[in-house]
Scaffold this active site. Structure first.
Site, PDB file in Angstrom:
ATOM      1  N   HIS A  28    -130.453  46.733  71.658  1.00 41.63           N
ATOM      2  CA  HIS A  28    -130.598  46.395  73.077  1.00 41.63           C
ATOM      3  C   HIS A  28    -130.999  44.932  73.237  1.00 41.63           C
ATOM      4  O   HIS A  28    -131.934  44.468  72.591  1.00 41.63           O
ATOM      5  CB  HIS A  28    -131.642  47.312  73.721  1.00 41.63           C
ATOM      6  CG  HIS A  28    -131.742  47.151  75.189  1.00 41.63           C
ATOM      7  ND1 HIS A  28    -132.935  47.222  75.853  1.00 41.63           N
ATOM      8  CD2 HIS A  28    -130.797  46.928  76.136  1.00 41.63           C
ATOM      9  CE1 HIS A  28    -132.734  47.056  77.141  1.00 41.63           C
ATOM     10  NE2 HIS A  28    -131.440  46.865  77.336  1.00 41.63           N
TER      11      HIS A  28
ATOM     12  N   ASP B  68    -113.395  30.466  72.690  1.00 39.61           N
ATOM     13  CA  ASP B  68    -112.076  29.883  72.481  1.00 39.61           C
ATOM     14  C   ASP B  68    -112.035  29.190  71.122  1.00 39.61           C
ATOM     15  O   ASP B  68    -113.033  29.169  70.399  1.00 39.61           O
ATOM     16  CB  ASP B  68    -111.716  28.933  73.636  1.00 39.61           C
ATOM     17  CG  ASP B  68    -112.675  27.758  73.791  1.00 39.61           C
ATOM     18  OD1 ASP B  68    -113.310  27.332  72.803  1.00 39.61           O
ATOM     19  OD2 ASP B  68    -112.792  27.242  74.918  1.00 39.61           O
TER      20      ASP B  68
ATOM     21  N   HIS C  73    -122.228  24.142  80.549  1.00 40.23           N
ATOM     22  CA  HIS C  73    -121.585  24.306  79.244  1.00 40.23           C
ATOM     23  C   HIS C  73    -122.527  23.862  78.120  1.00 40.23           C
ATOM     24  O   HIS C  73    -122.560  24.476  77.049  1.00 40.23           O
ATOM     25  CB  HIS C  73    -120.271  23.527  79.196  1.00 40.23           C
ATOM     26  CG  HIS C  73    -119.482  23.754  77.952  1.00 40.23           C
ATOM     27  ND1 HIS C  73    -119.045  24.990  77.550  1.00 40.23           N
ATOM     28  CD2 HIS C  73    -119.048  22.888  76.990  1.00 40.23           C
ATOM     29  CE1 HIS C  73    -118.375  24.887  76.419  1.00 40.23           C
ATOM     30  NE2 HIS C  73    -118.361  23.626  76.059  1.00 40.23           N
TER      31      HIS C  73
ATOM     32  N   TYR D  79    -113.118  26.277  78.275  1.00 33.40           N
ATOM     33  CA  TYR D  79    -114.307  27.029  78.695  1.00 33.40           C
ATOM     34  C   TYR D  79    -114.129  28.544  78.665  1.00 33.40           C
ATOM     35  O   TYR D  79    -114.910  29.275  79.266  1.00 33.40           O
ATOM     36  CB  TYR D  79    -114.794  26.582  80.078  1.00 33.40           C
ATOM     37  CG  TYR D  79    -115.101  25.109  80.139  1.00 33.40           C
ATOM     38  CD1 TYR D  79    -116.260  24.600  79.562  1.00 33.40           C
ATOM     39  CD2 TYR D  79    -114.213  24.221  80.749  1.00 33.40           C
ATOM     40  CE1 TYR D  79    -116.534  23.247  79.596  1.00 33.40           C
ATOM     41  CE2 TYR D  79    -114.480  22.860  80.792  1.00 33.40           C
ATOM     42  CZ  TYR D  79    -115.645  22.382  80.206  1.00 33.40           C
ATOM     43  OH  TYR D  79    -115.915  21.033  80.235  1.00 33.40           O
ATOM     44  N   ALA D  80    -113.129  29.049  77.971  1.00 35.32           N
ATOM     45  CA  ALA D  80    -112.917  30.498  77.861  1.00 35.32           C
ATOM     46  C   ALA D  80    -113.885  31.044  76.819  1.00 35.32           C
ATOM     47  O   ALA D  80    -113.520  31.318  75.678  1.00 35.32           O
ATOM     48  CB  ALA D  80    -111.466  30.810  77.501  1.00 35.32           C
ATOM     49  N   ASN D  81    -115.128  31.159  77.246  1.00 40.94           N
ATOM     50  CA  ASN D  81    -116.217  31.596  76.384  1.00 40.94           C
ATOM     51  C   ASN D  81    -117.135  32.518  77.175  1.00 40.94           C
ATOM     52  O   ASN D  81    -117.317  32.330  78.378  1.00 40.94           O
ATOM     53  CB  ASN D  81    -117.057  30.400  75.913  1.00 40.94           C
ATOM     54  CG  ASN D  81    -116.226  29.298  75.303  1.00 40.94           C
ATOM     55  OD1 ASN D  81    -115.592  29.497  74.278  1.00 40.94           O
ATOM     56  ND2 ASN D  81    -116.223  28.133  75.929  1.00 40.94           N
TER      57      ASN D  81
END
Length: 139
Positions: free
Chosen positions: A20, A28, A106, A128-130
């Site tokens: 948990h 990316d 970022h 920024y595909a994170n």
């Protein structure tokens, strides 16, 4: 042979050992990965596997209660950001559990990855595909 969606041994082990609030990062192809964090590198070529494909598989195998996303993602890559939010909303509907979304810069995102149990690198080449997933509980 494993019957469920996730057949990658490293990812399967990672998901099975999450506690948990533990965090994992899905990123990316260009996000810097800290040396002291486990790297699970899935990238084969540009776009393979994609960020969203990887997100879907991780969501199919794990309970998530929170995510961290860079603020820049929505502005620079709005289509991918919207697709991620849609996946998260779908997951909420399927599980009946809410997923809290936190936005950070970022730069803050990159610092936060240092606390991840692992960083999963995709072949995604969209800026920024994170996302950082925070593990929830199934009960």
């Amino acid at each position: 042979m494993k019957k469920s969606t996730l057949i990658n041994a490293e990812l399967s082990y990672l998901v099975a050992t999450l506690g948990h609030t533990d965090e994992i990062t899905i990123c990316d192809a260009g996000l810097p990965i800290p040396d002291d964090v486990q790297r699970i590198d899935l990238a084969l070529t540009h776009g393979v596997p994609s960020f969203l494909e990887t997100v879907r598989v991780i969501l199919s195998e794990s309970q998530i209660e929170g995510v961290v996303i860079a603020e820049e993602f929505a502005a620079v890559s709005p289509e991918h950001h919207s697709a991620l939010i849609k996946e998260l909303k779908s997951e909420e509907e399927c599980t009946g559990k809410s997923i809290e979304i936190h936005y950070v810069s970022h730069e803050e995102f990159k610092v936060r990855t240092q606390s991840s149990c692992a960083v999963v690198r995709t072949g995604e080449c969209t800026p920024y595909a994170n996302v950082i997933f925070q593990a929830g509980v199934v009960f």
